[in-house]
Design a protein around this motif. Structure first.
Motif, PDB file in Angstrom:
ATOM      1  N   ASP A   1     -29.524  44.999  -3.341  1.00  0.00           N
ATOM      2  CA  ASP A   1     -29.413  44.050  -4.446  1.00  0.00           C
ATOM      3  C   ASP A   1     -28.179  43.161  -4.313  1.00  0.00           C
ATOM      4  O   ASP A   1     -28.211  41.979  -4.666  1.00  0.00           O
ATOM      5  CB  ASP A   1     -29.359  44.789  -5.784  1.00  0.00           C
ATOM      6  N   GLU A   2     -27.090  43.733  -3.811  1.00  0.00           N
ATOM      7  CA  GLU A   2     -25.856  42.951  -3.658  1.00  0.00           C
ATOM      8  C   GLU A   2     -26.069  41.774  -2.707  1.00  0.00           C
ATOM      9  O   GLU A   2     -25.701  40.637  -3.013  1.00  0.00           O
ATOM     10  CB  GLU A   2     -24.735  43.849  -3.144  1.00  0.00           C
ATOM     11  N   LEU A   3     -26.687  42.045  -1.571  1.00  0.00           N
ATOM     12  CA  LEU A   3     -26.938  40.985  -0.598  1.00  0.00           C
ATOM     13  C   LEU A   3     -27.940  39.965  -1.143  1.00  0.00           C
ATOM     14  O   LEU A   3     -27.822  38.764  -0.867  1.00  0.00           O
ATOM     15  CB  LEU A   3     -27.459  41.587   0.709  1.00  0.00           C
TER      16      LEU A   3
ATOM     17  N   LEU B   1     -32.381  40.028 -11.496  1.00  0.00           N
ATOM     18  CA  LEU B   1     -30.968  40.002 -11.117  1.00  0.00           C
ATOM     19  C   LEU B   1     -30.237  38.761 -11.633  1.00  0.00           C
ATOM     20  O   LEU B   1     -29.040  38.820 -11.943  1.00  0.00           O
ATOM     21  CB  LEU B   1     -30.841  40.080  -9.586  1.00  0.00           C
ATOM     22  N   VAL B   2     -30.937  37.638 -11.726  1.00  0.00           N
ATOM     23  CA  VAL B   2     -30.282  36.404 -12.162  1.00  0.00           C
ATOM     24  C   VAL B   2     -30.163  36.322 -13.679  1.00  0.00           C
ATOM     25  O   VAL B   2     -29.380  35.531 -14.210  1.00  0.00           O
ATOM     26  CB  VAL B   2     -31.043  35.171 -11.630  1.00  0.00           C
ATOM     27  N   HIS B   3     -30.913  37.169 -14.380  1.00  0.00           N
ATOM     28  CA  HIS B   3     -30.968  37.100 -15.847  1.00  0.00           C
ATOM     29  C   HIS B   3     -29.585  37.182 -16.506  1.00  0.00           C
ATOM     30  O   HIS B   3     -29.222  36.297 -17.304  1.00  0.00           O
ATOM     31  CB  HIS B   3     -31.892  38.215 -16.352  1.00  0.00           C
TER      32      HIS B   3
ATOM     33  N   MET C   1     -34.743  35.828   2.834  1.00  0.00           N
ATOM     34  CA  MET C   1     -34.193  36.433   1.620  1.00  0.00           C
ATOM     35  C   MET C   1     -34.494  37.925   1.517  1.00  0.00           C
ATOM     36  O   MET C   1     -33.842  38.641   0.764  1.00  0.00           O
ATOM     37  CB  MET C   1     -34.785  35.735   0.379  1.00  0.00           C
ATOM     38  N   ASN C   2     -35.452  38.405   2.285  1.00  0.00           N
ATOM     39  CA  ASN C   2     -35.925  39.773   2.124  1.00  0.00           C
ATOM     40  C   ASN C   2     -34.844  40.790   2.502  1.00  0.00           C
ATOM     41  O   ASN C   2     -34.374  40.819   3.645  1.00  0.00           O
ATOM     42  CB  ASN C   2     -37.174  40.001   2.981  1.00  0.00           C
TER      43      ASN C   2
ATOM     44  N   SER D   1     -27.259  36.022  -1.668  1.00  0.00           N
ATOM     45  CA  SER D   1     -28.132  35.095  -0.936  1.00  0.00           C
ATOM     46  C   SER D   1     -28.753  34.052  -1.855  1.00  0.00           C
ATOM     47  O   SER D   1     -28.686  32.848  -1.588  1.00  0.00           O
ATOM     48  CB  SER D   1     -29.230  35.884  -0.205  1.00  0.00           C
ATOM     49  N   PHE D   2     -29.395  34.506  -2.954  1.00  0.00           N
ATOM     50  CA  PHE D   2     -30.075  33.524  -3.807  1.00  0.00           C
ATOM     51  C   PHE D   2     -29.068  32.655  -4.566  1.00  0.00           C
ATOM     52  O   PHE D   2     -29.321  31.472  -4.810  1.00  0.00           O
ATOM     53  CB  PHE D   2     -31.101  34.179  -4.739  1.00  0.00           C
TER      54      PHE D   2
END
Length: 407
Positions: free
Chosen positions: A207-209, A255-257, A202-203, A213-214
């Protein structure tokens, strides 16, 4: 989809001015614009939002997994199992007894045991975030109880499905249960031993990638979970649990917020679309009785959990009121009951019960200090400064990481 977002936003903004929580307002928006109420119908078929609703649930539980670190499971496993087991015994047992008391049938009673016994992970998560209680000492036991409930739910659904479908083979029932348990064990082992490898995968500084990914990992594992008879939400929770312990965990949380907030609103809106208000009067008194029973069992479970963790009355009240909500899993059971041709009163009963508790739970959690005044026990011990107050404003998550907590 745009109309759903706007309707939920308008009602939530209006309700926020008078201090109402957002969850029941999102549901109310779905009821008012659904096919079962007079006036304009935004969506004639609630299934049109089914995939977006599922994504909302996945993201809510993924976020919960990010908050619930593996260290909490390692250090508090025994207490978590005792508190969660006690909660299930009280609530599932009361639900089963209530189901038999209604006299609707044995299969119906088994369904009602799950409906009355399992909290809504989505609503509980939203309440904790809205009231800024993520960092409170009693939040870890609350999340621990949810984890125990989710594990129980996976096994419960695997065992219930053959009964409702009329399966006459014990071996088929055991195979389904074994598949679900085996997949849960595999996810748990990955969370325990695969965090370093997953963190390297994941590293990335982009931010887009990282978002792609997540999000892909959470949704993909949720889908695979369903194939193995495990609720998709549990799969998403386990992915969050893995990623929360990686070096990218803090960035993923931020980012998921916005994704969680947006699609979480769609989840509750879609729930409202499925409710037919015209069916509710026929089951009014059973719904009221079930709500009173649930409130009583949650207070008892809160007292039991507080004895395990040595909390005072305010934390006890917070536990009891936060876990009252019922939601997405009750709707899963309602769908299964309808497909199995069980008593037609089950669907409106479950809808009325869930809706009433969806409204009461955020209101009760925000005013838990009222309950704390009448509960037995030490007034201040173990509360960690929690006063039961908290707002549901847009900045509700800003302070959630300030208080490091160990179970």
């Amino acid at each position: 989809m745009g109309g759903a977002f706007l309707a939920a936003a308008v009602l939530a903004r209006l309700g926020g001015r008078i201090g109402l929580p957002t969850i029941p307002l999102f549901i109310l928006a779905g009821i008012l614009l659904g096919p079962h109420t007079p006036g304009y119908t935004l969506l004639s078929n609630p299934h049109d939002l089914e995939m977006l609703s599922a994504l909302g649930l996945v993201l809510l539980l993924f976020y919960l997994g990010l908050e619930f670190h593996l260290d909490d499971l390692k250090t508090g496993g025994r207490k978590m199992a005792i508190a969660g087991g006690t909660y299930l015994v009280l609530n599932v047992g009361a639900g089963l007894g209530f189901g038999f008391a209604l006299g609707w049938g044995t299969s119906e009673a088994l369904v009602l045991a799950g409906v009355l016994g399992i909290s809504s992970s989505a609503i509980v998560t939203k309440i904790l975030v809205d009231l800024k209680r993520i960092g409170n000492p009693e939040t870890r036991p609350i999340l621990g109880i949810i984890v125990v409930e989710d594990v129980f739910l996976a096994l419960y659904l695997a065992a219930l499905q053959p009964i409702l479908s009329g399966a006459d083979s014990l071996s088929a029932m055991l195979v389904d249960g074994g598949k679900a348990f085996g997949f849960l064990l595999l996810l748990a082992l990955a969370a325990r031993f695969g965090t370093r490898i997953i963190g390297k995968l994941m590293n990335t500084k982009d931010d887009e990638l990282l978002v792609i990914s997540f999000l892909g990992a959470a949704v993909f594992v949720a889908g695979i979970s369903e194939m193995f008879g495990v609720a998709d939400a549990i799969g998403a929770f386990m992915v969050g649990l893995m990623l929360g312990s990686t070096a990218s965990g803090e960035r993923i949380l931020k980012l998921v917020h916005p994704l969680r907030d947006a699609f979480g609103a769609i989840f509750f809106f879609a729930f409202g679309l499925s409710i037919d208000p015209g069916d509710l009067p026929s089951v009014f008194w059973p719904v009221v009785a079930a709500v009173v029973l649930t409130l009583a069992m949650n207070v008892a479970a809160g007292l039991a959990a507080s004895r395990v963790y040595d909390f005072g009355t305010q934390a006890t009240a917070n536990i009891a009121t936060t876990l009252v909500a019922r939601g997405e899993f009750a709707l899963i059971l309602a769908t299964m009951a309808a497909a199995a041709g069980l008593d037609k009163r089950l669907s409106p009963f479950i809808a009325g019960y869930v809706l009433l508790l969806a409204v009461l739970a955020p209101l009760a959690a925000g005013r838990s200090h009222w309950l704390a005044r009448i509960l037995p026990g030490p007034r201040g011990g173990g509360d960690g400064g929690s006063d039961g107050h908290g707002g549901g404003g847009k900045d509700g998550d800003k302070d959630q990481k300030q208080v490091p907590v160990s179970v």
